[in-house]
Design a protein around this motif. Structure first.
Motif, PDB file in Angstrom:
ATOM      1  N   GLN A 256      52.865  32.439  49.954  1.00 34.75           N
ATOM      2  CA  GLN A 256      53.828  33.485  49.692  1.00 34.75           C
ATOM      3  C   GLN A 256      54.550  33.991  50.944  1.00 34.75           C
TER       4      GLN A 256
ATOM      5  N   LYS B  99      44.468  37.408  37.346  1.00 32.59           N
ATOM      6  CA  LYS B  99      44.859  36.049  36.993  1.00 32.59           C
ATOM      7  C   LYS B  99      43.705  35.267  36.380  1.00 32.59           C
TER       8      LYS B  99
ATOM      9  N   CYS C  21      46.323  39.825  41.570  1.00 36.14           N
ATOM     10  CA  CYS C  21      47.668  39.875  42.140  1.00 36.14           C
ATOM     11  C   CYS C  21      48.159  41.317  42.135  1.00 36.14           C
TER      12      CYS C  21
ATOM     13  N   HIS D 181      51.820  39.421  45.505  1.00 38.21           N
ATOM     14  CA  HIS D 181      50.871  38.686  46.348  1.00 38.21           C
ATOM     15  C   HIS D 181      49.549  38.544  45.609  1.00 38.21           C
ATOM     16  N   CYS D 182      48.988  37.335  45.626  1.00 39.29           N
ATOM     17  CA  CYS D 182      47.696  37.058  44.992  1.00 39.29           C
ATOM     18  C   CYS D 182      46.675  36.639  46.047  1.00 39.29           C
TER      19      CYS D 182
ATOM     20  N   ALA E 126      52.672  34.610  43.754  1.00 32.93           N
ATOM     21  CA  ALA E 126      52.929  35.555  42.667  1.00 32.93           C
ATOM     22  C   ALA E 126      54.423  35.741  42.483  1.00 32.93           C
TER      23      ALA E 126
END
Length: 269
Positions: free
Chosen positions: A5, A194, A205, A224-225, A246
């Protein structure tokens, strides 16, 4: 932990060019550059598909294979523009109730979250808010050292450390810290679970509503995960390849709901 990410360098350059043009009419010059690294990648990223899989063991069964499958599962594709605005949905969104922190933990990060998936959401949110608002490479290293399990990879390869570096570079700020030269505020706006494997591992996330200011203010959403694991009474970032990126979608939109985001609601004390 180095892929996934990261904020796009290409996007930074494009925004800087646009900001330079805006400088002809804006007092203070090309300060719109502050949006820079906060923007998602130019190519569509992947975000959460509706209906995450909490409570299961992943398509590959229990253990590492199943966990890798949960983390790597693709999520809803979105465009960079989806992070910067959108019409409010006329449908009431789903809600995730997130526990409140009860103490200050290692590296002065808020903690005290319970050993539930929602607790992992709260802990990741606290970690991300600290790193984003500080915008300091040394601070990102400190937080990474305190909040990752062994084997999670070096801090220099953590996507959030790379994001801080991209922000500083794109904003033209010398050194490894923004300090008082830029102000960034981050508030968790939404979250999702998730997938879960057992009582001590989960992929969660968080969608941040970020406001960055130098001479003028820019708002942008950033999803953001992370893999999270319960160790020694707290959630930490787990080892393994980073989850699929994400979806960075404007909170409260139909697209945010389609991407699986649930409105962040702190639990009532």
């Amino acid at each position: 932990m180095g892929n996934g990410q990261a904020w796009s360098r290409t996007k930074i350059v494009a925004i800087l060019v646009a900001a330079a043009a805006a400088a002809l009419t804006l007092v203070g010059g090309a300060v719109a550059a502050v949006v820079l690294a906060l923007a998602p990648a130019d190519e569509p990223t992947t975000g959460a598909q509706p209906g995450p899989t909490p409570g299961g063991q992943g398509p590959g069964g229990p253990g590492a294979v199943g966990r890798d499958a949960i983390a790597a599962a693709p999520m809803l594709p979105v465009s960079p523009a989806d992070a910067t605005g959108g019409a409010p949905s006329t449908t009431l969104p789903g809600t995730i109730f997130v526990p409140n922190p009860t103490e200050v933990g290692p590296a002065r990060v808020a903690t005290g979250f319970p050993s539930t998936p929602q607790g992992a959401v709260g802990q990741l949110g606290a970690i991300l808010v600290d790193v984003v608002q500080t915008m300091s490479i040394p601070r990102a290293h400190e937080v990474h050292r305190a909040w990752t399990e062994p084997g999670a990879g070096p801090a220099k390869d953590w996507v959030m450390t790379q994001n801080v570096a991209a922000f500083l570079d794109g904003a033209g700020l010398s050194g490894q810290e923004a300090g008082t030269r830029a102000r960034v505020e981050a508030v968790p706006a939404a979250a999702q679970i998730k997938g879960v494997d057992g009582d001590d591992w989960v992929v969660v996330c968080v969608l941040l509503d970020m406001t960055a200011s130098i001479d003028r203010t820019i708002d942008v959403a950033y999803g953001h995960c992370e893999r999270m694991t319960w160790q020694q009474g707290r959630w930490v970032i787990a080892a393994g390849d980073p989850p699929a990126p994400a979806p960075s979608t404007w909170p409260g939109t139909d697209l945010a709901a389609d991407a699986g985001w649930l409105t962040w609601q702190p639990e009532t004390p």
